[in-house]
Design a protein around this motif. Structure first.
Motif, short mmCIF file in Angstrom:
data_model
loop_
_atom_site.label_atom_id
_atom_site.label_comp_id
_atom_site.label_asym_id
_atom_site.label_seq_id
_atom_site.Cartn_x
_atom_site.Cartn_y
_atom_site.Cartn_z
N TRP A 234 10.83 15.66 -8.31
CA TRP A 234 9.39 15.44 -8.17
C TRP A 234 8.93 14.30 -9.08
CZ3 TRP A 234 6.25 16.50 -4.51
CH2 TRP A 234 4.86 16.45 -4.70
N THR A 235 9.55 14.16 -10.23
CA THR A 235 9.23 13.05 -11.14
C THR A 235 9.53 11.72 -10.47
OG1 THR A 235 9.70 14.39 -13.09
CG2 THR A 235 9.76 12.00 -13.37
N TYR A 236 10.69 11.63 -9.83
CA TYR A 236 11.07 10.38 -9.17
C TYR A 236 10.22 10.13 -7.93
CZ TYR A 236 15.02 12.17 -11.89
OH TYR A 236 15.79 12.73 -12.88
N ALA A 237 9.84 11.22 -7.25
CA ALA A 237 9.00 11.09 -6.06
C ALA A 237 7.64 10.52 -6.41
CB ALA A 237 8.85 12.45 -5.38
N LYS A 238 7.04 11.00 -7.50
CA LYS A 238 5.73 10.49 -7.92
C LYS A 238 5.82 9.02 -8.34
CE LYS A 238 4.85 13.63 -11.01
NZ LYS A 238 4.10 14.35 -12.08
N PHE A 239 6.90 8.68 -9.01
CA PHE A 239 7.13 7.28 -9.40
C PHE A 239 7.17 6.39 -8.16
CE2 PHE A 239 10.22 3.85 -9.93
CZ PHE A 239 9.76 3.20 -11.06
N LEU A 240 7.88 6.83 -7.14
CA LEU A 240 7.99 6.06 -5.90
C LEU A 240 6.64 5.94 -5.20
CD1 LEU A 240 10.78 6.30 -3.24
CD2 LEU A 240 8.41 6.47 -2.53
N LEU A 241 5.89 7.03 -5.12
CA LEU A 241 4.60 7.01 -4.44
C LEU A 241 3.61 6.08 -5.14
CD1 LEU A 241 4.16 10.76 -3.47
CD2 LEU A 241 4.52 8.85 -1.91
N GLY A 242 3.71 5.97 -6.46
CA GLY A 242 2.85 5.03 -7.18
C GLY A 242 3.12 3.61 -6.75
N ASN A 243 4.41 3.26 -6.57
CA ASN A 243 4.76 1.93 -6.09
C ASN A 243 4.26 1.71 -4.67
OD1 ASN A 243 6.05 1.21 -8.44
ND2 ASN A 243 8.06 1.85 -7.75
N GLU A 244 4.39 2.74 -3.81
CA GLU A 244 3.98 2.60 -2.42
C GLU A 244 2.47 2.37 -2.32
OE1 GLU A 244 4.13 5.15 1.78
OE2 GLU A 244 4.71 6.10 -0.10
N ARG A 245 1.70 3.14 -3.08
CA ARG A 245 0.24 3.05 -2.94
C ARG A 245 -0.32 1.77 -3.55
NH1 ARG A 245 0.08 9.38 -4.58
NH2 ARG A 245 0.55 10.19 -2.50
N SER A 246 0.36 1.21 -4.56
CA SER A 246 -0.14 -0.02 -5.17
C SER A 246 0.10 -1.23 -4.29
CB SER A 246 0.50 -0.22 -6.54
OG SER A 246 1.90 -0.38 -6.42
N THR A 247 0.99 -1.12 -3.30
CA THR A 247 1.27 -2.24 -2.39
C THR A 247 0.63 -2.04 -1.03
OG1 THR A 247 3.35 -1.22 -1.66
CG2 THR A 247 3.47 -2.72 -3.54
N ILE A 248 -0.09 -0.94 -0.83
CA ILE A 248 -0.59 -0.60 0.48
C ILE A 248 -1.97 -1.16 0.76
CG2 ILE A 248 -1.89 1.57 0.16
CD1 ILE A 248 0.01 2.83 2.24
N ALA A 249 -2.61 -1.78 -0.26
CA ALA A 249 -3.95 -2.35 -0.08
C ALA A 249 -3.91 -3.56 0.85
CB ALA A 249 -4.55 -2.74 -1.42
N ARG A 250 -2.85 -4.37 0.74
CA ARG A 250 -2.61 -5.49 1.66
C ARG A 250 -3.81 -6.42 1.78
NH1 ARG A 250 0.52 -1.50 5.90
NH2 ARG A 250 2.34 -1.17 4.57
N VAL A 251 -4.26 -6.87 0.63
CA VAL A 251 -5.42 -7.77 0.59
C VAL A 251 -5.14 -9.06 1.34
CG1 VAL A 251 -6.86 -9.18 -0.93
CG2 VAL A 251 -6.32 -6.80 -1.55
N ALA A 252 -3.96 -9.65 1.14
CA ALA A 252 -3.65 -10.93 1.78
C ALA A 252 -3.69 -10.81 3.30
CB ALA A 252 -2.28 -11.43 1.32
N GLN A 253 -3.13 -9.72 3.84
CA GLN A 253 -3.15 -9.53 5.28
C GLN A 253 -4.57 -9.37 5.81
OE1 GLN A 253 -1.11 -8.21 3.11
NE2 GLN A 253 0.94 -7.81 3.93
N SER A 254 -5.40 -8.66 5.04
CA SER A 254 -6.79 -8.49 5.48
C SER A 254 -7.55 -9.81 5.43
CB SER A 254 -7.49 -7.44 4.60
OG SER A 254 -6.97 -6.14 4.87
#
Length: 398
Positions: A234-254
């Motif tokens: 679960w510790t590693y899963a939360k670490f991964l999800l933090g990386n996923e959510r910080s790149t999901i905003a996709r400002v450049a694409q918008s």
């Protein structure tokens, strides 16, 4: 916070722009800039070009193959990729499991998997969600029972993006059913060619097979394929999800979609005049652009904090919420801007063997597909409702 670019940063920006102008294949750019899914063979070809350039994993530490770019340079590169319609590498290897492996994995795992991610030898998918265990991920029931040097894995994963193309899956499994939900989970790296794994497609409202179900029936996984400690997944899963959510905003694409809308507004006509003269339409576009600017500055503040060594708490959740909401508003407005040409939609595969093409102008081919697919943007990566719960807990203490 200093938002001005140095001479070195501007030179770097020119370098990235020149690289994309000369190295980005036109067929790759055409798919991505239209908002359509880039076929695997084209995505891999582009990733190999990035790897040859040494730009496959900008955020990785240099010792593992990263670029050594500053936070500002990574931001500049992301903006240029978005502006030029260049896809970034598939996130499951580079942005998700790769950082987990080099942060928590064994030396053997680092030596074996990291080079294979960089040269696109492995195509990863994510084994997190299960039926009934999506937003409440800690309730997952896929079990892994120790049997000598192996785990025997049984269970099911769902909403597994691009599993039909993957040869590897990083998977959360329950290794202790008696422990508290979050404390009995382990993180396994599983070869998708192992006997007992079955993949079944899920077709979305965009008529595309990007999602799948994955079934595990007495699948043997070597214990050496566990990342970190047993029951600490679960510790590693939360670490991964933090990386996923910080790149999901996709400002450049918008921002690219905003520019596309402005160009369409100069061409499309409504009520005898140009769409650009329609005050209601332009008001909606202006409001989105203002919100996008606010999101971009929020992202810049986060990058500034990252450069200063600050650890994030709920900030990635904020980017995820606003970023995905803006994406949905933009694609909805794109479809609206096309009028009658925005309504027809057939998946690319439906045109195979036919001699007709999509109706309407060339720029009308893609927005509906992207609009339909991105209805899920506020769900994947953790629903926006759950992200608000995270913010209320971590920031407001509720």
């Amino acid at each position: 916070m200093d938002l001005s670019f140095s001479d070195e940063d501007l030179a770097f920006k020119a370098e990235v722009r020149e690289f994309l102008e000369t190295k980005l294949p036109e067929d790759v750019r055409s798919y991505y800039s239209r908002g359509m899914h880039v076929p695997k063979e084209l995505q891999v070809r582009w990733q190999k070009i990035l790897h040859e350039q040494g730009w496959m994993a900008p955020a990785w530490p240099v010792e593992y193959g990263g670029t050594g770019w500053t936070v500002t340079q990574r931001y500049i590169a992301a903006q240029e990729f978005g502006t030029m319609g260049a896809p970034t590498p598939m996130p499951f290897g580079v942005s998700m499991v790769g950082p987990v492996i080099y942060t928590f994995g064994s030396q053997e795992q680092k030596d074996y998997y990291l080079p294979r991610i960089l040269n696109s030898e492995d195509w990863w998918c994510q084994g997190y969600s299960e039926p009934g265990s999506g937003s409440d991920l800690a309730s997952l029931q896929t079990k892994a029972v120790r049997d000598g040097d192996d785990y025997i894995v049984n269970g099911q994963k769902i909403w597994t993006s691009y599993a039909q193309h993957a040869n590897m899956i990083f998977c959360l499994v329950r290794t202790d059913s008696n422990a508290k939900a979050q404390e009995g989970i382990s993180f396994l790296l599983i070869d998708m060619n192992t006997p007992g794994i079955t993949i079944k497609p899920i077709y979305g409202i965009d008529k595309e097979n990007t999602l799948n179900e994955v079934f595990f029936d007495d699948v043997r996984v070597p214990v050496k394929n566990r990342v970190g400690e047993e029951n600490k997944g679960w510790t590693y899963a939360k670490f991964l999800l933090g990386n996923e959510r910080s790149t999901i905003a996709r400002v450049a694409q918008s921002k690219r979609r905003v520019n596309k809308l402005k160009e369409i507004a100069k061409t499309e006509r409504v009520d005898g005049g140009l769409l650009a003269d329609d005050k209601d339409f332009m008001r909606k576009l202006a409001q989105i652009e203002v919100d996008l600017m606010a999101l971009e500055y929020t992202e810049l503040r986060m990058l500034s904090q990252e450069a200063a060594g600050k650890r994030f708490t709920a900030e990635p959740s904020l980017l995820k919420i606003k970023g995905t909401e803006i994406q949905q508003r933009l694609t909805e407005l794109l479809v609206e801007s096309l009028g009658m040409y925005g309504a027809p939609y057939e998946a690319m595969g439906d045109y195979e063997g036919r001699n007709d093409t999509a109706p309407g102008p060339d720029y009308a081919n893609g927005p509906m597909a992207e609009h339909l697919y991105l209805r899920a943007a506020t769900i994947y990566g953790g629903t926006n409702e759950i992200q608000r719960n995270i913010i209320s807990k971590m920031v407001l203490g509720l």
